[in-house]
Write a protein that holds these residues in place. Structure first.
Motif: not given
Length: 294
Positions: A177-195
């Motif tokens: 599920l690509p829209d599942q929030v990952p643990p800290d350090g395993q993601g980046v802040w990217a825009p999703f519907f402008g947020q």
């Protein structure tokens, strides 16, 4: 468990009818859920009619789960599922290309994995990433119910990532599920519907490390228990080959843009109440965040 097993034998049409009411009951009883659903849907510009529909659809997703986990056979899924535009998926499997399959929190996303298994599992098994339940009894039941011979499950942990890498190197498929929030350090802040949304980098890293093909499946739930339609599509543009921070951000942005396009094709089936903008613990939170996304 007795109650869950009893419910699993109900007709799908009845499960969906009861589930629609359940969705509205949760909405009525939870101010936090109502606020989050409204805020997320407003960010995407979703009309009120689609927002109302999503409330009932979320309940239907819960109600159909016992049937899917305990009763549905491969023959049931072949009979109840129609595929749209599967040609690119079929071609990749025919070429024995490893596949990273992305499915958003939309419609019957668990049905999508089972339907893939019913149709393609004998050709190319799929390992599905999941987040284990905290309660031991529920976790064991969840693992047992989801496990299939050609659909092993991988926990959302380092061990699970290694399991998926092994599957891809064997030219198999993985689903997440690509829209599942990952643990800290395993993601980046990217825009999703402008947020700004904390977005996993795992999907891109899996494709970069194994040369896998990345594809998207969306499972539409049909009215009154009539079945499901799985829509197969591709990313809006190819993922970058680099592994540096800028490439990871670009890849996450591409995946989010793809999810936006897929979600807006049928916004009434997206789980707008899902806490998509939740920051992981200890993460630095961007200043630009909409009110209501705590």
């Amino acid at each position: 468990m007795f109650l869950v097993r009893w419910i699993s034998g109900w007709p799908l049409r009845l499960l969906h009818a009861v589930g629609g009411g359940l969705g509205w009951l949760v909405w009525l009883l939870s101010p936090t859920y109502r606020r989050r659903l409204r805020t997320n849907a407003d960010l995407a510009g979703v009309p009120a009619s689609a927002r109302r529909r999503s409330i009932a659809e979320s309940g239907r997703m819960v109600a159909e789960t016992p049937w899917l986990w305990l009763r549905a056979t491969n023959d049931d899924l072949v009979r109840k599922v129609t595929w749209r535009n599967p040609e690119a998926l079929e071609a990749a499997i025919a070429e024995r290309r490893p596949l990273v399959i992305l499915t958003p929190h939309m419609g019957s996303f668990e049905v999508a994995a089972r339907a893939y298994t019913a149709r393609f599992g004998h050709l190319q098994p799929v390992t599905v990433l999941y987040r284990p339940a905290r309660q031991r009894a529920l976790r064991e039941f969840q693992e047992q119910a989801r496990r299939r011979p050609t659909m092993p499950t991988a926990p959302a942990s380092l061990a699970g990532v290694r399991q998926m890498l092994r599957a891809l190197k064997k030219r198999e498929s993985v689903g997440l599920l690509p829209d599942q929030v990952p643990p800290d350090g395993q993601g980046v802040w990217a825009p999703f519907f402008g947020q700004p949304a904390y977005t996993m980098t795992l999907a891109a890293r899996l494709t970069q490390q194994t040369g896998a093909h990345c594809t998207v499946l969306r499972c539409e739930r049909l009215p009154r228990g009539a079945g499901y339609v799985i829509h197969s599509s591709e990313l809006v543009r190819p993922l970058p080959a680099g592994t540096d921070a800028a490439s990871q951000l670009e890849a996450a942005t591409i995946i989010n843009e793809t999810m936006e396009q897929v979600i807006l094709s049928d916004p009434g089936q997206y789980l707008w109440g899902y806490n998509r903008y939740k920051p992981p613990r200890a993460a630095d939170i961007p200043e630009t965040r909409a009110e209501g996304n705590e």
